[in-house]
Design an enzyme around this catalytic site. Structure first.
Site, mmCIF file in Angstrom:
data_model
loop_
_atom_site.group_PDB
_atom_site.id
_atom_site.type_symbol
_atom_site.label_atom_id
_atom_site.label_comp_id
_atom_site.label_asym_id
_atom_site.label_seq_id
_atom_site.Cartn_x
_atom_site.Cartn_y
_atom_site.Cartn_z
ATOM 1 N N THR A 92 6.692 43.962 36.957
ATOM 2 C CA THR A 92 6.464 42.806 36.085
ATOM 3 C C THR A 92 7.281 42.882 34.796
ATOM 4 O O THR A 92 7.430 41.876 34.113
ATOM 5 C CB THR A 92 4.966 42.656 35.740
ATOM 6 O OG1 THR A 92 4.486 43.886 35.196
ATOM 7 C CG2 THR A 92 4.156 42.294 36.970
ATOM 8 N N TYR A 93 7.825 44.044 34.480
ATOM 9 C CA TYR A 93 8.671 44.174 33.291
ATOM 10 C C TYR A 93 10.080 43.641 33.549
ATOM 11 O O TYR A 93 10.856 43.459 32.626
ATOM 12 C CB TYR A 93 8.766 45.629 32.835
ATOM 13 C CG TYR A 93 7.462 46.297 32.503
ATOM 14 C CD1 TYR A 93 6.279 45.573 32.332
ATOM 15 C CD2 TYR A 93 7.397 47.667 32.371
ATOM 16 C CE1 TYR A 93 5.085 46.209 32.028
ATOM 17 C CE2 TYR A 93 6.206 48.317 32.068
ATOM 18 C CZ TYR A 93 5.060 47.581 31.915
ATOM 19 O OH TYR A 93 3.892 48.225 31.618
ATOM 20 N N LYS A 94 10.426 43.470 34.814
ATOM 21 C CA LYS A 94 11.722 42.915 35.232
ATOM 22 C C LYS A 94 12.925 43.714 34.704
ATOM 23 O O LYS A 94 13.962 43.156 34.357
ATOM 24 C CB LYS A 94 11.828 41.442 34.837
ATOM 25 C CG LYS A 94 10.718 40.595 35.459
ATOM 26 C CD LYS A 94 10.999 39.136 35.351
ATOM 27 C CE LYS A 94 9.896 38.262 35.868
ATOM 28 N NZ LYS A 94 9.233 38.602 37.076
ATOM 29 N N LYS A 136 4.138 51.386 38.687
ATOM 30 C CA LYS A 136 2.940 50.577 38.855
ATOM 31 C C LYS A 136 3.086 49.608 40.012
ATOM 32 O O LYS A 136 4.144 49.032 40.219
ATOM 33 C CB LYS A 136 2.656 49.797 37.573
ATOM 34 C CG LYS A 136 2.343 50.697 36.401
ATOM 35 C CD LYS A 136 1.923 49.899 35.202
ATOM 36 C CE LYS A 136 1.692 50.808 34.027
ATOM 37 N NZ LYS A 136 2.556 50.482 32.923
ATOM 38 N N ALA A 141 7.146 49.031 35.469
ATOM 39 C CA ALA A 141 6.449 48.157 36.423
ATOM 40 C C ALA A 141 7.372 47.009 36.809
ATOM 41 O O ALA A 141 8.216 46.586 36.018
ATOM 42 C CB ALA A 141 5.174 47.594 35.788
#
Length: 130
Positions: free
Chosen positions: A46-48, A66, A44
């Site tokens: 947001t996991y960078k 995601k 995702a």
């Protein structure tokens, strides 16, 4: 093989029974885990770490991507979802994700935009992005 075993889907494909979750994996730990040959990889924005995941991802791996929660709100409608997916695919070096999930879909459920978000996911599928 690992891509074909697992849960059968209505589309005729299969969702692998085991996937590598990449949250908080970086550097050597990420490279080491990706080299183990997991049949599926879950990632995702947001996991960078999508760029690193893409660099170590086997072309045969089942990709679970995601769409971030932020892409589903603030009046963005379907364009936010499609843009977020395209950016993820670009960072991952892929043209398509095998499975696309909404990361924390509560916002779309609460603000009444779930139908528009779902339509955007269907558009992505029709465009060959998912």
């Amino acid at each position: 093989d690992g891509r074909r075993s697992g849960v059968l889907l209505p589309s005729g494909g299969a969702l692998p029974a085991v996937a590598l979750g990449t949250m908080e994996l970086k550097g050597e730990a990420l490279a080491s885990m990706l080299s183990q040959g997991f049949p599926a990889v879950d990632t995702a924005p947001t996991y960078k770490n999508e760029t690193a995941v893409g660099q170590g991802l086997s072309p045969a791996a089942y990709l679970i991507a995601k769409v971030p929660r932020a892409a589903t709100g603030d009046g963005q409608g379907s364009s936010g979802v499609r843009d977020a997916l395209r950016k993820s695919l670009q960072r991952l070096g892929r043209r398509k994700a095998d499975l696309v999930l909404l990361h924390w879909p509560d916002k779309a459920c609460e603000d009444g935009s779930l139908a528009a978000v779902w339509a955007a996911l269907e558009e992505a599928r029709e465009a060959g992005e998912a």
